[in-house]
Design an enzyme around this catalytic site. Structure first.
Site, PDB file in Angstrom:
ATOM      1  CG  ASP A 152      44.638 161.639 -17.092  1.00 40.81           C
ATOM      2  OD1 ASP A 152      44.862 162.833 -16.824  1.00 40.81           O
ATOM      3  OD2 ASP A 152      43.595 161.052 -16.766  1.00 40.81           O
ATOM      4  CE  LYS A 174      44.797 164.720 -10.935  1.00 43.24           C
ATOM      5  NZ  LYS A 174      43.423 164.515 -10.402  1.00 43.24           N
ATOM      6  CG  MET A 289      44.998 152.905  -9.784  1.00 43.85           C
ATOM      7  SD  MET A 289      43.922 154.358  -9.615  1.00 43.85           S
ATOM      8  CE  MET A 289      42.376 153.587  -9.084  1.00 43.85           C
TER       9      MET A 289
END
Length: 381
Positions: A152, A174, A289
Site C-alpha cells: 500500500d 490508494k 484519515m
C-alpha cells in the site's frame, strides 16, 4: 499552539517541541512564511506516492514484457493524469507471464511430490505507522520470505527495503482521487497468485485489521480456500501516541479510547459517523484519515458536549523523520491545522490525555513566549 518538526525519539520534559530533525528546519507557531517551509519539508515523503520514482524502480519488473523504461514512464504519466486503466494495461503482460511461470513450477512440484503440493498462502502483514524499528520480528520474517509483495501507499520506503532481492513488488496503493487498484482487483490478484503457488505478502500500514480492509481480504480468500495468516502491526494510534508521550488511557483522566474513521463514504466533507457518545470527556478519541472532515468533526464534537478547551494534536507522517505535529485546543485545532498546511497521512488525537504529553507543556510555553515578543514589538512602535 505550535507546529513542531519531529524530534528523533520521545524524550523527557527537557526535549524541546520545536527540536529539528536532520532534514527539516525548526518551526514555531506558523507565520506567513511557515506554510511554505512546511511544504518544502513535506515534499520528501517517507511513503510510496502514486507517481514517485521509487515506486517505478520497485515495480520495473512488471513492465519488462515491453521496453521497461518507456513503459515505466508511460505508466507514471497515466498515474499522474488519473488513467488507472492505461497503467494496469501496461502491467498485464508481465503479470500473466509471472502467473504462468508460477503455475508451471507448481505443476512440476505436484508431479514430483505425487500430488502433495497445494496452493500458496497469503500473509496480511501490518507494518506499523512508518518507523521500520516498530516492525515485529514475525513481520520481518514474512517480508523476507515473500515471493510476491503487494504493498500500500502507507508502507514506508525503509520497510520496503527489507523485501528480498528475488521477490516481486507490486504497488496497489490508494490515495484521494486515484486508486491504482480497486479493492476487488486486489482480491483477485491475491487469489490468482496464491492459487498459482506463490507465497504472497500483503503489506499494509499500521495494523491490517484496523481501518485497513484486511478483514475483507481475509474473508474473501478464506472463502476461496486460501490459507491466510494475519500478522498484526502497531496501529498508528499506539505508535504515534507513544512517540509523543501520550497515554491513550490514564487513571482518573481517560477510562476508554475510541478509534474513529474520518473518511466520508462518498468523499464528502462530513465524517462518516459521529455519535453523541463520541463526545465523552472521559474518552480519548483517535481519528484516522480525518484531515478533510476535521472542519465538520470538531464543531460536531463541541455541539455534543466536548469542551472547546479539550487538548488535541494532529500528527502528520507520525514516527517518520518527516513527522510534524500541531498541538491545539479543540476550538482552535481546525485553524491551526490549516495554517500548518498538514498533509495526509495525519492522525488526530483528542482528549485530556494529550495535555499529559511533555510537548503540550512546551507548546504552550512557546506560544506564550511568541505572544510576549509580539507585545514587546508592538510597544516599541
Amino acid at each position: 499552539m505550535a507546529l513542531a518538526i519531529r524530534a528523533p525519539r520521545f524524550q523527557p520534559l527537557s526535549a524541546s517541541i520545536s527540536a529539528t530533525s536532520t532534514s527539516c528546519a525548526t518551526s514555531a507557531r506558523p507565520s506567513s512564511s511557515a506554510p511554505a517551509a512546511a511544504a518544502i519539508c513535506a515534499s520528501a515523503s517517507p511513503f510510496t506516492e502514486a507517481t514517485s520514482s521509487s515506486r517505478y524502480r520497485r515495480d520495473a519488473w512488471s513492465y519488462t514484457a515491453q521496453d521497461s523504461s518507456s513503459s515505466s514512464s508511460a505508466a507514471a504519466a497515466a498515474a499522474a493524469s488519473g488513467r488507472r486503466d492505461d497503467e494496469i494495461a501496461l502491467q498485464l503482460p508481465e503479470l500473466r507471464r509471472l502467473l504462468e511461470a508460477l503455475r508451471d513450477s507448481r505443476g512440476k512440484g505436484l508431479e514430483g511430490d505425487g500430488g502433495g503440493s497445494g496452493p500458496g498462502k497469503v500473509a496480511l502483514v501490518g507494518t506499523g505507522p512508518g518507523d521500520p524499528e516498530l516492525l515485529t520480528l514475525k513481520a520481518v520474517r514474512a517480508i523476507e520470505a515473500a515471493d510476491l509483495v503487494l504493498y500500500d501507499r502507507l508502507v514506508s520506503n525503509e520497510v520496503l527495503d527489507l523485501v528480498g532481492d528475488d521477490a516481486r513488488l507490486l504497488y496497489v496503493g490508494k490515495t484521494a482521487g486515484y486508486h491504482s487498484r480497486t479493492q476487488e482487483e486486489i482480491h483477485e490478484l491475491l487469489l490468482s497468485f496464491a492459487e498459482a503457488g506463490a507465497n504472497v505478502v500483503r503489506l499494509k500500514g499500521g495494523d491490517p485489521l484496523v481501518f485497513g480492509r484486511g478483514g475483507e481480504e481475509m474473508d474473501f480468500l478464506q472463502q476461496q480456500g486460501i490459507r491466510v495468516e494475519v500478522i498484526p502491526g502497531i496501529t498508528s494510534a499506539s505508535g504515534i501516541a507513544a512517540e509523543l508521550g501520550i497515554p491513550l488511557t490514564h487513571r482518573g483522566v481517560a477510562t476508554s479510547v475510541r478509534f474513529l474513521t474520518g473518511h466520508s463514504r462518498n468523499g464528502g466533507t462530513d465524517p462518516l459517523f459521529v455519535a453523541e457518545n463520541a463526545a465523552d470527556p472521559d474518552t480519548t478519541l483517535v481519528v484516522y484519515m480525518g484531515l478533510s472532515t476535521l472542519p465538520s468533526l470538531a464543531p460536531k464534537l463541541m455541539k455534543h458536549g466536548l469542551p472547546p478547551n479539550t487538548p488535541a494534536v494532529a500528527v502528520e507522517r507520525g514516527t517518520t523523520p518527516q513527522q510534524r505535529t500541531v498541538f491545539a485546543t479543540l476550538k482552535d485545532l481546525v485553524d491551526e491545522v490549516h495554517s500548518a498546511d498538514l498533509v495526509s497521512p495525519t492522525l488526530i488525537i483528542i482528549g485530556k490525555v494529550v495535555a499529559l504529553s511533555p510537548f503540550w507543556v512546551e507548546s504552550s510555553e512557546q506560544d506564550a513566549l511568541t505572544n510576549e515578543n509580539s507585545y514587546k514589538t508592538e510597544a516599541k512602535r
